[in-house]
Design a protein around this motif. Structure first.
Motif, PDB file in Angstrom:
ATOM      1  N   PHE A  38       0.726  -1.104   0.044  1.00 31.70           N
ATOM      2  CA  PHE A  38       0.039  -0.010  -0.078  1.00 31.70           C
ATOM      3  C   PHE A  38       0.818   1.416  -0.089  1.00 31.70           C
ATOM      4  CE2 PHE A  38      -3.406  -2.354   2.599  1.00 31.70           C
ATOM      5  CZ  PHE A  38      -3.763  -3.064   1.494  1.00 31.70           C
ATOM      6  N   ALA A  39       2.075   1.167   0.447  1.00 29.08           N
ATOM      7  CA  ALA A  39       2.869   2.282   0.488  1.00 29.08           C
ATOM      8  C   ALA A  39       3.264   3.200  -0.711  1.00 29.08           C
ATOM      9  CB  ALA A  39       4.351   1.818   0.798  1.00 29.08           C
ATOM     10  N   LEU A  40       3.084   2.693  -1.963  1.00 26.23           N
ATOM     11  CA  LEU A  40       3.596   3.529  -3.095  1.00 26.23           C
ATOM     12  C   LEU A  40       2.205   4.518  -3.026  1.00 26.23           C
ATOM     13  CD1 LEU A  40       5.660   4.475  -5.144  1.00 26.23           C
ATOM     14  CD2 LEU A  40       4.407   2.739  -6.658  1.00 26.23           C
ATOM     15  N   LYS A  64      12.679  -3.201  -3.445  1.00 24.07           N
ATOM     16  CA  LYS A  64      11.409  -2.977  -4.766  1.00 24.07           C
ATOM     17  C   LYS A  64      10.870  -1.545  -4.344  1.00 24.07           C
ATOM     18  CE  LYS A  64      13.040  -6.647  -6.692  1.00 24.07           C
ATOM     19  NZ  LYS A  64      14.341  -6.418  -7.335  1.00 24.07           N
ATOM     20  N   LEU A  65      10.393  -1.536  -3.045  1.00 24.27           N
ATOM     21  CA  LEU A  65       9.764  -0.342  -2.839  1.00 24.27           C
ATOM     22  C   LEU A  65      10.611   0.987  -3.202  1.00 24.27           C
ATOM     23  CD1 LEU A  65       6.936   0.946  -2.067  1.00 24.27           C
ATOM     24  CD2 LEU A  65       7.917   0.924   0.551  1.00 24.27           C
ATOM     25  N   ILE A  66      11.913   0.888  -2.900  1.00 22.16           N
ATOM     26  CA  ILE A  66      12.772   2.060  -3.139  1.00 22.16           C
ATOM     27  C   ILE A  66      13.020   2.123  -4.668  1.00 22.16           C
ATOM     28  CG2 ILE A  66      15.146   2.712  -3.031  1.00 22.16           C
ATOM     29  CD1 ILE A  66      15.331   1.384  -0.295  1.00 22.16           C
ATOM     30  N   GLU A  67      13.085   0.935  -5.419  1.00 23.70           N
ATOM     31  CA  GLU A  67      13.147   1.312  -6.848  1.00 23.70           C
ATOM     32  C   GLU A  67      11.937   1.473  -7.499  1.00 23.70           C
ATOM     33  OE1 GLU A  67      13.974  -2.802  -8.205  1.00 23.70           O
ATOM     34  OE2 GLU A  67      16.010  -2.759  -7.311  1.00 23.70           O
ATOM     35  N   HIS A  68      10.784   1.464  -6.937  1.00 19.98           N
ATOM     36  CA  HIS A  68       9.374   2.256  -7.725  1.00 19.98           C
ATOM     37  C   HIS A  68       9.457   3.440  -7.173  1.00 19.98           C
ATOM     38  CE1 HIS A  68       7.445  -1.540  -8.759  1.00 19.98           C
ATOM     39  NE2 HIS A  68       7.490  -2.184  -7.750  1.00 19.98           N
ATOM     40  N   ARG A  76      10.438  10.652  -7.023  1.00 26.06           N
ATOM     41  CA  ARG A  76      12.009  10.400  -7.344  1.00 26.06           C
ATOM     42  C   ARG A  76      13.020  11.032  -6.220  1.00 26.06           C
ATOM     43  NH1 ARG A  76      11.812  11.582 -12.981  1.00 26.06           N
ATOM     44  NH2 ARG A  76      11.349   9.216 -13.068  1.00 26.06           N
ATOM     45  N   ASP A  77      12.769  12.290  -6.040  1.00 26.16           N
ATOM     46  CA  ASP A  77      13.729  13.029  -5.162  1.00 26.16           C
ATOM     47  C   ASP A  77      13.563  12.816  -3.873  1.00 26.16           C
ATOM     48  OD1 ASP A  77      14.967  14.134  -7.761  1.00 26.16           O
ATOM     49  OD2 ASP A  77      13.516  15.798  -7.919  1.00 26.16           O
ATOM     50  N   MET A  78      12.777  12.091  -3.229  1.00 28.55           N
ATOM     51  CA  MET A  78      12.537  12.052  -1.854  1.00 28.55           C
ATOM     52  C   MET A  78      13.773  11.334  -1.467  1.00 28.55           C
ATOM     53  SD  MET A  78       9.465   9.642   0.213  1.00 28.55           S
ATOM     54  CE  MET A  78       9.161   8.946  -1.344  1.00 28.55           C
ATOM     55  N   TYR A  79      14.102  11.482  -0.086  1.00 34.92           N
ATOM     56  CA  TYR A  79      15.241  11.011   0.658  1.00 34.92           C
ATOM     57  C   TYR A  79      14.858   9.975   1.238  1.00 34.92           C
ATOM     58  CZ  TYR A  79      19.305  11.447   3.703  1.00 34.92           C
ATOM     59  OH  TYR A  79      20.495  11.009   4.697  1.00 34.92           O
ATOM     60  N   ILE A  80      15.418   8.829   1.107  1.00 32.93           N
ATOM     61  CA  ILE A  80      15.088   7.632   1.472  1.00 32.93           C
ATOM     62  C   ILE A  80      16.199   6.859   2.558  1.00 32.93           C
ATOM     63  CG2 ILE A  80      14.592   5.102   0.739  1.00 32.93           C
ATOM     64  CD1 ILE A  80      13.759   6.283  -1.846  1.00 32.93           C
ATOM     65  N   ILE A  81      15.685   6.666   3.617  1.00 36.14           N
ATOM     66  CA  ILE A  81      16.631   5.985   4.631  1.00 36.14           C
ATOM     67  C   ILE A  81      16.011   4.372   4.763  1.00 36.14           C
ATOM     68  CG2 ILE A  81      16.997   5.691   7.143  1.00 36.14           C
ATOM     69  CD1 ILE A  81      16.342   8.776   7.316  1.00 36.14           C
ATOM     70  N   CYS A  82      16.911   3.423   4.447  1.00 40.84           N
ATOM     71  CA  CYS A  82      16.610   2.216   4.626  1.00 40.84           C
ATOM     72  C   CYS A  82      17.196   1.450   5.860  1.00 40.84           C
ATOM     73  CB  CYS A  82      17.049   1.217   3.217  1.00 40.84           C
ATOM     74  SG  CYS A  82      16.541  -0.433   3.224  1.00 40.84           S
ATOM     75  N   MET A  83      16.376   0.375   6.459  1.00 40.93           N
ATOM     76  CA  MET A  83      16.969  -0.127   7.625  1.00 40.93           C
ATOM     77  C   MET A  83      16.892  -1.600   7.698  1.00 40.93           C
ATOM     78  SD  MET A  83      14.184   1.222  10.248  1.00 40.93           S
ATOM     79  CE  MET A  83      12.441   1.189   9.866  1.00 40.93           C
ATOM     80  N   ILE A  94      21.422   0.493  -0.929  1.00 37.02           N
ATOM     81  CA  ILE A  94      22.210   1.416  -1.687  1.00 37.02           C
ATOM     82  C   ILE A  94      22.081   1.178  -3.088  1.00 37.02           C
ATOM     83  CG2 ILE A  94      24.352   2.766  -2.253  1.00 37.02           C
ATOM     84  CD1 ILE A  94      23.098   3.562   0.665  1.00 37.02           C
ATOM     85  N   ARG A  95      22.398  -0.010  -3.725  1.00 40.77           N
ATOM     86  CA  ARG A  95      22.061  -0.358  -5.009  1.00 40.77           C
ATOM     87  C   ARG A  95      20.656  -0.158  -5.361  1.00 40.77           C
ATOM     88  NH1 ARG A  95      22.405  -5.883  -5.181  1.00 40.77           N
ATOM     89  NH2 ARG A  95      24.368  -5.530  -4.492  1.00 40.77           N
ATOM     90  N   ALA A  96      19.586  -0.158  -4.789  1.00 38.43           N
ATOM     91  CA  ALA A  96      18.266   0.112  -4.971  1.00 38.43           C
ATOM     92  C   ALA A  96      18.111   1.463  -4.907  1.00 38.43           C
ATOM     93  CB  ALA A  96      17.196  -0.754  -4.008  1.00 38.43           C
ATOM     94  N   GLY A  97      18.876   2.358  -4.379  1.00 36.48           N
ATOM     95  CA  GLY A  97      18.544   3.751  -4.670  1.00 36.48           C
ATOM     96  C   GLY A  97      18.449   4.624  -3.178  1.00 36.48           C
ATOM     97  N   ALA A  98      18.625   3.835  -2.106  1.00 34.46           N
ATOM     98  CA  ALA A  98      18.451   4.612  -0.779  1.00 34.46           C
ATOM     99  C   ALA A  98      19.816   5.555  -0.642  1.00 34.46           C
ATOM    100  CB  ALA A  98      18.638   3.611   0.473  1.00 34.46           C
ATOM    101  N   ASP A  99      19.169   6.546  -0.020  1.00 31.16           N
ATOM    102  CA  ASP A  99      20.392   7.593   0.384  1.00 31.16           C
ATOM    103  C   ASP A  99      21.238   7.276   1.568  1.00 31.16           C
ATOM    104  OD1 ASP A  99      19.724   9.831  -1.622  1.00 31.16           O
ATOM    105  OD2 ASP A  99      17.576   9.465  -0.544  1.00 31.16           O
TER     106      ASP A  99
END
Length: 117
Positions: A38-40, A64-68, A76-83, A94-99
């Motif tokens: 539901f996140a996207l 996958k959510l980060i890639e979407h 696409r310009d949102m700052y993303i923190i993955c944990m 990081i490969r998926a696109g996390a900052d």
């Protein structure tokens, strides 16, 4: 100035609750979602500035959510923190696109310093 909005996605309700309590210490508003599928749609509606996302979730993995997000023009310009607590997770995130990557268990001050971007 527009109030910063942080979107948190984790399938663990305890982690979501803890992050909501920690992020209440900032001046940002917090939106949380426990179902990654539901996140996207919710992010498109909410237009958050920051996404904090768990890497390993059922339905749709955090990578996958980060890639979407990175492939969605409005987000696409949102700052993303993955944990994650998983071995090798930082490279995947990081490969998926996390900052930024945050290892679980995380320290409250680490979260607060990362969202003050």
């Amino acid at each position: 100035m527009e109030k910063k909005k942080i979107f948190v996605c984790d399938d663990d309700r305890g982690i979501l609750d803890a992050l909501e309590i920690i992020l209440a210490l900032t001046d940002a508003s917090v939106v949380s979602e426990s179902r990654s599928s539901f996140a996207l749609r919710r992010m498109l509606d909410e237009k958050p500035h920051i996404l904090i996302v768990d890497l390993w979730m059922p339905e749709l993995g955090g990578d996958k959510l980060i890639e979407h997000v990175r492939n969605t023009a409005e987000l696409r310009d949102m700052y993303i923190i993955c944990m994650s607590a998983a071995q090798g997770a930082k490279e995947i995130a990081i490969r998926a696109g996390a900052d930024k990557f945050l290892a679980k268990p995380f320290d409250m001050n680490d979260i607060l310093s990362l969202v003050e971007v």
